[in-house]
Design an enzyme around this catalytic site. Structure first.
Site, PDB file in Angstrom:
ATOM      1  N   SER A  45      -0.378  -6.208   2.672  1.00 55.14           N
ATOM      2  CA  SER A  45      -0.209  -5.255   3.776  1.00 55.14           C
ATOM      3  C   SER A  45      -1.293  -5.337   4.845  1.00 55.14           C
ATOM      4  CB  SER A  45      -0.129  -3.823   3.238  1.00 55.14           C
ATOM      5  OG  SER A  45      -1.380  -3.390   2.779  1.00 55.14           O
ATOM      6  N   LYS A  84      -6.294   0.521   4.439  1.00 54.73           N
ATOM      7  CA  LYS A  84      -5.535   0.430   5.690  1.00 54.73           C
ATOM      8  C   LYS A  84      -6.482   0.627   6.868  1.00 54.73           C
ATOM      9  CE  LYS A  84      -1.479   0.600   3.493  1.00 54.73           C
ATOM     10  NZ  LYS A  84      -0.905  -0.646   3.086  1.00 54.73           N
TER      11      LYS A  84
END
Length: 174
Positions: A36, A79
């Site tokens: 990701s 993230k």
């Protein structure tokens, strides 16, 4: 047992205790399980995070943070911070706009052309919370998909700062 052996045992025990304290209060040691955050961080990479990064300051847009998943606190995620407390984040046509700006964020860290989950979305970031997404927008399970969209500040464990494995990609993160 000789005094020399006792000294070595005590030195080893002190080193283990010191390392445990550093791990508990200063550094995070993370293995990245998914793609990701590619190409910034790849699946299988290992990195360090600094637990004290946000003790006296707030996360900034663009910071790579390590945090408890808003939907499952048994999982730690990594993230990038996109939206700050009190901001409106608009996503349309694969671009991010903050507070109604005419020009989108410059996101030169994205892996490739963003073609999936490109919007339109609008997120109102609550005070004390952050909106985060992965750099690999086409393959990132992030705030666009979560039931609990925002990362509350007290669930942020630290700021990712150093990849140490693989050695060929070792270095500080941006």
């Amino acid at each position: 047992m000789s005094k020399e052996v006792v000294k070595w045992i005590l030195a080893f025990a002190a080193a283990v205790i010191f390392a445990a304290l550093i791990q508990k209060f200063v550094l995070l040691n993370i293995k990245i399980p998914t793609a990701s955050m590619e190409n910034t961080i790849c699946a299988g990479d290992r990195l360090f995070g600094f637990r004290l990064s946000y003790r006296n300051k707030e996360p900034q847009r663009g910071d790579i943070i390590i945090f408890k998943s808003p939907d499952n606190e048994t999982m730690d995620y990594v993230k990038r911070v996109i939206g700050l407390p009190g901001e409106t984040v608009d996503i349309r046509d694969a671009h991010v706009y903050i507070d109604g700006a005419d020009t989108p964020l410059t996101e030169d860290y994205l892996k490739e052309e963003w073609t999936k989950d490109t919007g339109p979305y609008t997120f109102e970031v609550p005070e004390g919370s952050y909106f985060v997404m992965g750099d690999n927008r086409n393959n990132s399970y992030d705030a666009r998909n979560w039931d609990n969209t925002f990362v509350v500040k007290d669930k942020i464990l630290g700021k990712a700062f150093l990849r140490y494995y693989p050695l060929s990609a070792a270095g500080f993160l941006e």
